[in-house]
Write a protein that holds these residues in place. Sequence first.
Motif, mmCIF file in Angstrom:
data_model
loop_
_atom_site.group_PDB
_atom_site.id
_atom_site.type_symbol
_atom_site.label_atom_id
_atom_site.label_comp_id
_atom_site.label_asym_id
_atom_site.label_seq_id
_atom_site.Cartn_x
_atom_site.Cartn_y
_atom_site.Cartn_z
ATOM 1 N N ALA A 222 46.275 38.186 43.722
ATOM 2 C CA ALA A 222 45.206 37.801 42.793
ATOM 3 C C ALA A 222 45.560 38.244 41.383
ATOM 4 C CB ALA A 222 43.876 38.405 43.235
ATOM 5 N N GLU A 223 46.118 39.438 41.271
ATOM 6 C CA GLU A 223 46.578 39.895 39.958
ATOM 7 C C GLU A 223 47.736 39.036 39.466
ATOM 8 O OE1 GLU A 223 48.323 43.874 37.688
ATOM 9 O OE2 GLU A 223 48.684 43.597 39.822
ATOM 10 N N ALA A 224 48.678 38.728 40.352
ATOM 11 C CA ALA A 224 49.827 37.913 39.962
ATOM 12 C C ALA A 224 49.393 36.527 39.492
ATOM 13 C CB ALA A 224 50.800 37.786 41.138
ATOM 14 N N ALA A 225 48.290 36.010 40.059
ATOM 15 C CA ALA A 225 47.785 34.693 39.685
ATOM 16 C C ALA A 225 46.795 34.755 38.521
ATOM 17 C CB ALA A 225 47.116 34.022 40.878
ATOM 18 N N SER A 226 46.579 35.961 37.982
ATOM 19 C CA SER A 226 45.660 36.172 36.848
ATOM 20 C C SER A 226 44.243 35.740 37.170
ATOM 21 C CB SER A 226 46.172 35.432 35.595
ATOM 22 O OG SER A 226 47.439 35.914 35.200
ATOM 23 N N ILE A 227 43.835 35.955 38.421
ATOM 24 C CA ILE A 227 42.447 35.703 38.793
ATOM 25 C C ILE A 227 41.612 36.890 38.327
ATOM 26 C CG2 ILE A 227 40.849 35.439 40.746
ATOM 27 C CD1 ILE A 227 43.077 33.988 42.202
ATOM 28 N N GLU A 228 40.534 36.617 37.614
ATOM 29 C CA GLU A 228 39.713 37.685 37.058
ATOM 30 C C GLU A 228 39.215 38.604 38.177
ATOM 31 O OE1 GLU A 228 39.179 38.399 33.899
ATOM 32 O OE2 GLU A 228 40.542 36.768 33.377
ATOM 33 N N PRO A 229 39.169 39.924 37.912
ATOM 34 C CA PRO A 229 38.747 40.859 38.959
ATOM 35 C C PRO A 229 37.386 40.536 39.565
ATOM 36 C CG PRO A 229 39.709 42.047 37.122
ATOM 37 C CD PRO A 229 39.591 40.608 36.686
ATOM 38 N N ASP A 230 36.464 39.962 38.767
ATOM 39 C CA ASP A 230 35.146 39.634 39.308
ATOM 40 C C ASP A 230 35.075 38.208 39.838
ATOM 41 O OD1 ASP A 230 35.343 38.325 36.925
ATOM 42 O OD2 ASP A 230 33.408 38.971 36.127
ATOM 43 N N GLY A 231 36.217 37.529 39.909
ATOM 44 C CA GLY A 231 36.227 36.147 40.364
ATOM 45 C C GLY A 231 36.417 35.982 41.846
ATOM 46 N N ALA A 232 36.592 37.083 42.587
ATOM 47 C CA ALA A 232 36.834 36.982 44.020
ATOM 48 C C ALA A 232 36.436 38.275 44.706
ATOM 49 C CB ALA A 232 38.308 36.675 44.296
ATOM 50 N N ILE A 233 36.065 38.143 45.972
ATOM 51 C CA ILE A 233 35.869 39.297 46.850
ATOM 52 C C ILE A 233 37.240 39.608 47.440
ATOM 53 C CG2 ILE A 233 34.708 40.129 48.925
ATOM 54 C CD1 ILE A 233 32.645 37.774 48.299
ATOM 55 N N ARG A 234 37.757 40.774 47.162
ATOM 56 C CA ARG A 234 39.121 41.100 47.582
ATOM 57 C C ARG A 234 39.103 42.144 48.690
ATOM 58 N NH1 ARG A 234 41.075 43.077 42.216
ATOM 59 N NH2 ARG A 234 38.847 43.121 41.832
ATOM 60 N N ILE A 235 39.712 41.781 49.799
ATOM 61 C CA ILE A 235 39.804 42.665 50.960
ATOM 62 C C ILE A 235 41.254 43.114 51.100
ATOM 63 C CG2 ILE A 235 39.588 42.793 53.470
ATOM 64 C CD1 ILE A 235 37.293 40.806 53.255
ATOM 65 N N GLY A 236 41.432 44.368 51.413
ATOM 66 C CA GLY A 236 42.786 44.889 51.586
ATOM 67 C C GLY A 236 42.848 45.866 52.734
ATOM 68 N N THR A 237 44.050 46.329 52.991
ATOM 69 C CA THR A 237 44.248 47.333 54.034
ATOM 70 C C THR A 237 45.179 48.407 53.502
ATOM 71 O OG1 THR A 237 45.048 47.738 56.275
ATOM 72 C CG2 THR A 237 46.159 46.037 55.044
ATOM 73 N N MET A 238 45.022 49.592 54.035
ATOM 74 C CA MET A 238 45.918 50.696 53.686
ATOM 75 C C MET A 238 47.001 50.889 54.735
ATOM 76 S SD MET A 238 42.930 53.165 52.200
ATOM 77 C CE MET A 238 41.819 52.662 53.494
ATOM 78 N N SER A 239 47.038 49.998 55.725
ATOM 79 C CA SER A 239 47.976 50.159 56.838
ATOM 80 C C SER A 239 49.299 49.448 56.621
ATOM 81 C CB SER A 239 47.330 49.632 58.122
ATOM 82 O OG SER A 239 47.071 48.246 58.009
ATOM 83 N N LYS A 240 49.467 48.776 55.504
ATOM 84 C CA LYS A 240 50.714 48.065 55.229
ATOM 85 C C LYS A 240 51.482 48.835 54.140
ATOM 86 C CE LYS A 240 49.264 44.434 57.790
ATOM 87 N NZ LYS A 240 48.019 44.973 58.326
#
Length: 391
Positions: A222-240
Amino acid sequence: MAPLDWIDAELAGLRQRDLLRELPAPFDLQTTTIEVAGRPLINFASNDYLGLAADPRLAAAAAEACHATGVGRGASPLVCGRSTIHAELERRLAEFEHAEAALLFPSGFAANAGIVPALADRGDAIFADAKNHASLIDGCRLSRAETHIYRHNDAAHLAELLATHAPQARRSLIATDTLFSMDGDVAPLVEIAALARRYDAMLLLDEAHATGVFGPHGRGLAEAASIEPDGAIRIGTMSKALGVAGGFVVGPQALVDYLANRARSYVFSTAQPASTAAAAIVALDVVVAEPQRRTQLLATAADLRERLQAAGWRTGDSASQIIPIEVGPAAEAVALSRRLRDAGFWVPAIRPPSVPPGESLLRLSLTANHTPAMIGALLAALGANHQDAKA
């Protein structure tokens, strides 16, 4: 017949179709070299992309937190399981992701399986990529919303479905992985984000395999695509890439407050150990302070893809540290995996249901700790032993 006798027949059927999975020998230390049946093998299966799972700095932070807070948490976060370390990790994740707030989940699977049903229900419409991770698929099933599957990475097909179904829905949600875990290819996020804006749809991005690896600051695709931080619900994991365990979501404070009330996998799960959260905080520091880990990883992946393709191997549309070797039949993928194991490499075969029937593959998963010598040895083994699996 006893109530569970049918299981034997099911297992026999899986074995006959080369789809039976057996628990491997335990791997006590997550590094680029593992030991199987007393024999060292070079590991090309781990999601430890930045090589942090065995980093002593993370281990020291976990040990200190374990000494201070104990081993377990004893309750869900809303009861008494959320410690000051968890709160600090949530603050740090929000800061790292340039979001207002963050919420921790026991795993990335729990995050997706709980968040999607909290956002969509009967009368709503979900638009999901055909190759989304199983956790997103299960989240859609649990939601009771009408789910429309668009062809993999096909923004034009997504646009058609949105035009047809979004106007009749109470709310619309677009859900996609950003980096697909089996094929290693990247979602067309710019086009998808534009469609979300056009149809006033919520946009959920699963950055599990991209966090820490992509973007100028390691925040993901999302950062690489310059999508605004408030433009998406971003889910991640700490296991990778972060080398620990647990899932998270970042977004507006109101979203986090809502999910803390409505995401059942958050409300009804015991909080993760504080020691895990402490290690994740250190991992975030490493991502920020040592960008060379991700640049080296992606450079190594690009070089390996080029050399595999030059040798005739099919690697699909991979554009990441995940490189599939496309085989096709499950039996052939299993045979190739066994031959590589005999040559000194751990590269498990990926078969249905992880991939569609007829699309079995070997998934090469690179880490920042793979050396040129390891890569060269793998290429030599593939070139020497497996001419029959080339395109």
